[in-house]
Design a protein around this motif. Structure first.
Motif, PDB file in Angstrom:
ATOM      1  N   GLN A 154      -1.295 -24.516  10.901  1.00  0.00           N
ATOM      2  CA  GLN A 154      -2.483 -25.030  11.580  1.00  0.00           C
ATOM      3  C   GLN A 154      -3.278 -23.893  12.213  1.00  0.00           C
ATOM      4  N   ALA A 155      -4.558 -24.119  12.395  1.00  0.00           N
ATOM      5  CA  ALA A 155      -5.407 -23.124  13.048  1.00  0.00           C
ATOM      6  C   ALA A 155      -4.820 -22.770  14.418  1.00  0.00           C
ATOM      7  N   GLY A 156      -4.839 -21.471  14.711  1.00  0.00           N
ATOM      8  CA  GLY A 156      -4.248 -20.988  15.950  1.00  0.00           C
ATOM      9  C   GLY A 156      -2.800 -20.560  15.800  1.00  0.00           C
ATOM     10  N   GLY A 157      -2.195 -20.895  14.669  1.00  0.00           N
ATOM     11  CA  GLY A 157      -0.798 -20.575  14.438  1.00  0.00           C
ATOM     12  C   GLY A 157      -0.598 -19.163  13.920  1.00  0.00           C
ATOM     13  N   SER A 158       0.653 -18.878  13.585  1.00  0.00           N
ATOM     14  CA  SER A 158       1.024 -17.539  13.140  1.00  0.00           C
ATOM     15  C   SER A 158       1.870 -17.601  11.868  1.00  0.00           C
ATOM     16  N   LEU A 159       1.796 -16.532  11.097  1.00  0.00           N
ATOM     17  CA  LEU A 159       2.637 -16.345   9.926  1.00  0.00           C
ATOM     18  C   LEU A 159       2.943 -14.863   9.794  1.00  0.00           C
ATOM     19  N   ARG A 160       4.076 -14.569   9.178  1.00  0.00           N
ATOM     20  CA  ARG A 160       4.429 -13.173   8.909  1.00  0.00           C
ATOM     21  C   ARG A 160       4.702 -13.011   7.424  1.00  0.00           C
ATOM     22  N   LEU A 161       3.942 -12.126   6.794  1.00  0.00           N
ATOM     23  CA  LEU A 161       4.143 -11.818   5.392  1.00  0.00           C
ATOM     24  C   LEU A 161       4.988 -10.558   5.260  1.00  0.00           C
ATOM     25  N   SER A 162       5.808 -10.532   4.226  1.00  0.00           N
ATOM     26  CA  SER A 162       6.617  -9.358   3.921  1.00  0.00           C
ATOM     27  C   SER A 162       6.403  -8.970   2.471  1.00  0.00           C
ATOM     28  N   CYS A 163       6.544  -7.694   2.184  1.00  0.00           N
ATOM     29  CA  CYS A 163       6.410  -7.203   0.809  1.00  0.00           C
ATOM     30  C   CYS A 163       7.350  -6.023   0.643  1.00  0.00           C
ATOM     31  N   ALA A 164       8.325  -6.188  -0.238  1.00  0.00           N
ATOM     32  CA  ALA A 164       9.321  -5.144  -0.471  1.00  0.00           C
ATOM     33  C   ALA A 164       9.094  -4.487  -1.821  1.00  0.00           C
ATOM     34  N   ALA A 165       9.038  -3.169  -1.813  1.00  0.00           N
ATOM     35  CA  ALA A 165       8.894  -2.397  -3.047  1.00  0.00           C
ATOM     36  C   ALA A 165      10.265  -1.913  -3.487  1.00  0.00           C
ATOM     37  N   SER A 166      10.509  -1.988  -4.791  1.00  0.00           N
ATOM     38  CA  SER A 166      11.779  -1.537  -5.328  1.00  0.00           C
ATOM     39  C   SER A 166      11.565  -0.904  -6.700  1.00  0.00           C
ATOM     40  N   GLY A 167      12.599  -0.189  -7.156  1.00  0.00           N
ATOM     41  CA  GLY A 167      12.504   0.465  -8.453  1.00  0.00           C
ATOM     42  C   GLY A 167      12.663   1.961  -8.313  1.00  0.00           C
ATOM     43  N   SER A 168      12.141   2.678  -9.270  1.00  0.00           N
ATOM     44  CA  SER A 168      12.308   4.131  -9.322  1.00  0.00           C
ATOM     45  C   SER A 168      11.248   4.819  -8.460  1.00  0.00           C
ATOM     46  N   ILE A 169      11.355   4.637  -7.156  1.00  0.00           N
ATOM     47  CA  ILE A 169      10.360   5.154  -6.219  1.00  0.00           C
ATOM     48  C   ILE A 169      10.749   6.539  -5.752  1.00  0.00           C
ATOM     49  N   PHE A 170       9.826   7.487  -5.930  1.00  0.00           N
ATOM     50  CA  PHE A 170      10.030   8.832  -5.403  1.00  0.00           C
ATOM     51  C   PHE A 170       9.391   8.948  -4.027  1.00  0.00           C
ATOM     52  N   SER A 171       8.154   8.457  -3.906  1.00  0.00           N
ATOM     53  CA  SER A 171       7.474   8.475  -2.617  1.00  0.00           C
ATOM     54  C   SER A 171       6.397   7.403  -2.591  1.00  0.00           C
ATOM     55  N   ILE A 172       6.049   6.959  -1.377  1.00  0.00           N
ATOM     56  CA  ILE A 172       4.985   5.979  -1.180  1.00  0.00           C
ATOM     57  C   ILE A 172       3.916   6.603  -0.304  1.00  0.00           C
ATOM     58  N   LYS A 173       2.676   6.605  -0.809  1.00  0.00           N
ATOM     59  CA  LYS A 173       1.570   7.208  -0.062  1.00  0.00           C
ATOM     60  C   LYS A 173       0.978   6.226   0.941  1.00  0.00           C
ATOM     61  N   ALA A 174       0.911   4.971   0.558  1.00  0.00           N
ATOM     62  CA  ALA A 174       0.309   3.960   1.425  1.00  0.00           C
ATOM     63  C   ALA A 174       0.749   2.578   0.973  1.00  0.00           C
ATOM     64  N   MET A 175       0.709   1.637   1.891  1.00  0.00           N
ATOM     65  CA  MET A 175       0.958   0.234   1.589  1.00  0.00           C
ATOM     66  C   MET A 175      -0.065  -0.594   2.349  1.00  0.00           C
ATOM     67  N   GLY A 176      -0.290  -1.803   1.887  1.00  0.00           N
ATOM     68  CA  GLY A 176      -1.255  -2.630   2.594  1.00  0.00           C
ATOM     69  C   GLY A 176      -1.395  -3.996   1.966  1.00  0.00           C
ATOM     70  N   TRP A 177      -2.457  -4.682   2.419  1.00  0.00           N
ATOM     71  CA  TRP A 177      -2.696  -6.063   1.996  1.00  0.00           C
ATOM     72  C   TRP A 177      -4.165  -6.282   1.679  1.00  0.00           C
ATOM     73  N   TYR A 178      -4.400  -7.025   0.618  1.00  0.00           N
ATOM     74  CA  TYR A 178      -5.697  -7.554   0.272  1.00  0.00           C
ATOM     75  C   TYR A 178      -5.578  -9.075   0.284  1.00  0.00           C
ATOM     76  N   ARG A 179      -6.707  -9.744   0.257  1.00  0.00           N
ATOM     77  CA  ARG A 179      -6.704 -11.187   0.088  1.00  0.00           C
ATOM     78  C   ARG A 179      -7.895 -11.624  -0.739  1.00  0.00           C
ATOM     79  N   ARG A 180      -7.703 -12.770  -1.400  1.00  0.00           N
ATOM     80  CA  ARG A 180      -8.782 -13.350  -2.181  1.00  0.00           C
ATOM     81  C   ARG A 180      -8.894 -14.830  -1.823  1.00  0.00           C
ATOM     82  N   ALA A 181     -10.012 -15.171  -1.224  1.00  0.00           N
ATOM     83  CA  ALA A 181     -10.296 -16.570  -0.914  1.00  0.00           C
ATOM     84  C   ALA A 181     -10.881 -17.237  -2.152  1.00  0.00           C
TER      85      ALA A 181
END
Length: 120
Positions: free
Chosen positions: A13-40
């Protein structure tokens, strides 16, 4: 190969809260940046928040003061804590990671998307 798996979307509901998580896995050497986009519905994909490695978080003006992005580097995981949600926050949220994989050049990987719906 690198995979991003998201979780945490849902209906709130409006006024409420949610927490999103995103886990990266695989043959990762390094991560330069992470973030979120959205599409309405009917809209283009817009940046929500980004957190570069060792850098400062950046937010879209529409979410400043309501959303907080954070990372757990040991787990290659990025979070988006969303508070004071509004109906206009309704969208599919996509996480991304700019990753240098082992034996591969730097590349921007995407999660599958998670639906966030805010009811009025």
């Amino acid at each position: 190969q690198v995979q991003l798996v998201e979780s945490g979307g849902g209906l709130v509901q409006a006024g409420g809260s949610l927490r999103l998580s995103c886990a990266a896995s695989g043959s990762i050497f390094s991560i330069k940046a992470m973030g979120w986009y959205r599409r309405a519905p009917g809209e283009q994909r817009d940046l929500v928040a980004t957190i570069p490695t060792g850098g400062t978080e950046n937010y879209a003006d529409s979410v400043k003061g309501r959303f907080i992005i954070s990372r757990d580097n040991a787990k290659n995981t990025v979070y988006l804590q969303m508070s004071s949600l509004k109906p206009e926050d309704t969208a599919v949220y996509y996480c991304y990671a700019v990753v240098t994989a082992r034996a591969s050049p730097q590349y921007m990987y995407w999660g599958q998307g998670t639906q966030v719906t805010v009811s009025s």
